[in-house]
Design a protein around this motif. Sequence first.
Motif, short mmCIF file in Angstrom:
data_model
loop_
_atom_site.label_atom_id
_atom_site.label_comp_id
_atom_site.label_asym_id
_atom_site.label_seq_id
_atom_site.Cartn_x
_atom_site.Cartn_y
_atom_site.Cartn_z
N THR A 118 0.35 2.77 -4.25
CA THR A 118 -0.60 1.73 -3.86
C THR A 118 0.06 0.69 -2.95
O THR A 118 -0.49 0.33 -1.90
CB THR A 118 -1.18 1.04 -5.11
N LEU A 119 1.23 0.20 -3.35
CA LEU A 119 1.88 -0.87 -2.59
C LEU A 119 2.38 -0.41 -1.23
O LEU A 119 2.52 -1.22 -0.31
CB LEU A 119 3.04 -1.45 -3.40
N SER A 120 2.66 0.88 -1.08
CA SER A 120 3.13 1.40 0.20
C SER A 120 1.99 1.79 1.12
O SER A 120 2.23 2.21 2.27
CB SER A 120 4.02 2.63 -0.04
N ASP A 121 0.75 1.68 0.62
CA ASP A 121 -0.46 2.07 1.36
C ASP A 121 -0.55 3.58 1.59
O ASP A 121 -1.41 4.04 2.35
CB ASP A 121 -0.55 1.35 2.72
N PRO B 263 -7.62 6.71 -5.90
CA PRO B 263 -7.03 5.62 -5.10
C PRO B 263 -7.67 4.26 -5.38
O PRO B 263 -6.96 3.25 -5.50
CB PRO B 263 -7.29 6.08 -3.65
N ASN B 264 -9.00 4.24 -5.49
CA ASN B 264 -9.67 2.96 -5.77
C ASN B 264 -9.50 2.53 -7.22
O ASN B 264 -9.49 1.33 -7.52
CB ASN B 264 -11.14 3.06 -5.39
N SER B 265 -9.36 3.49 -8.12
CA SER B 265 -9.07 3.14 -9.51
C SER B 265 -7.69 2.49 -9.61
O SER B 265 -7.52 1.47 -10.31
CB SER B 265 -9.12 4.39 -10.39
N PHE B 266 -6.71 3.05 -8.90
CA PHE B 266 -5.37 2.45 -8.89
C PHE B 266 -5.40 1.04 -8.31
O PHE B 266 -4.76 0.12 -8.84
CB PHE B 266 -4.40 3.31 -8.07
N SER C 135 -2.47 3.97 -15.43
CA SER C 135 -2.38 4.85 -14.26
C SER C 135 -2.06 4.05 -13.00
O SER C 135 -1.31 4.51 -12.13
CB SER C 135 -3.69 5.63 -14.09
N ALA C 136 -2.60 2.84 -12.90
CA ALA C 136 -2.26 1.98 -11.76
C ALA C 136 -0.78 1.64 -11.76
O ALA C 136 -0.14 1.58 -10.70
CB ALA C 136 -3.10 0.70 -11.80
N ALA C 137 -0.21 1.43 -12.96
CA ALA C 137 1.23 1.16 -13.06
C ALA C 137 2.04 2.39 -12.70
O ALA C 137 3.08 2.29 -12.02
CB ALA C 137 1.56 0.69 -14.47
N ALA C 138 1.58 3.57 -13.14
CA ALA C 138 2.31 4.81 -12.87
C ALA C 138 2.36 5.09 -11.36
O ALA C 138 3.36 5.63 -10.86
CB ALA C 138 1.66 5.97 -13.60
#
Length: 295
Positions: free
Chosen positions: A170-173, A187-190, A162-165
């Motif tokens: 995430t990287l764009s904040d 959000p924190n899981s990602f 899910s973090a990859a998906a």
Amino acid sequence: PEQGSSGSSAGSASATAAGLVGFALGTETLGSIVSPCMRCGATGLRPTFGRVARTGAMALCWSMDKIGPICRTVEDTALVLAAINGSDKGDPSSVDAPFHYDGTVSLGEMRVGYSPAWFEKGASDSDRAALSALKGLGVTLIEVAMPEEPVHALRTILKVESAAAFEELTLSDRDDLLVRQTSGAWPNSFRSGWFVPAIELLQADRLRRRVMEKMAEVYADVDLLISPSFAANLLTTTNFTGHPSLTIRSGFRGDGTPDGVTLWGRLFEEGVLCRVGAALEGALNVWDRRPDLGE
């Protein structure tokens, strides 16, 4: 309307249960068809992983996401599954597998697995009523033992996939824009998924394979399983192994809200699930009540 409908397919289940739609589609990665159907008293058929193509759907976990029908009766779920069954080039994990349902076939030769412990502590009166009704349908009940594996460790796979998906979020904040920011929220899981060691993910994948093999041994002796929907880690186990499930209404709790029970089937044997589920639905005879929405 003042109460929550669980998730994630909350709208699908609540709209169907209230009679606002004839049926709806739900998606499940780890309980998102089963749980809202339990909450709303709907009927949810979660197909075998890969049976229904997910082309165009938002991914959460590519190796777990499944699309299935949410309806008011078991035979409705069979009709919808027959319509959406099949592969698509947009989903490399999808396959073409036949689906056949015949509600006229006797259940006399059916072998249904269960554990008495599942229907003791923590089980509801509706759970026990469903087991009793199933006995009355002439099936043979077989006691089974589930794999003694740390299946909760499999959640590492969901966390990382899910973090990859949602990498871009995430990287764009832009994950900061999501309202729910508790420690257990997505959000924190990602974010924390980025810190899982590769070795830990690989070991979880190896565990997944081992659990699949153990479940194949369980199903070698039975055609399906019956349990309270959240008993014995069956929800977690079968979502990671890809097995199908059918959740039906089994009765009502003391406060009038619906209760349900779940049948867990062999891979690609949704027709068997529907045969047994339709017969059990008829024996319980609680499927047709809809919520009182007031004036």
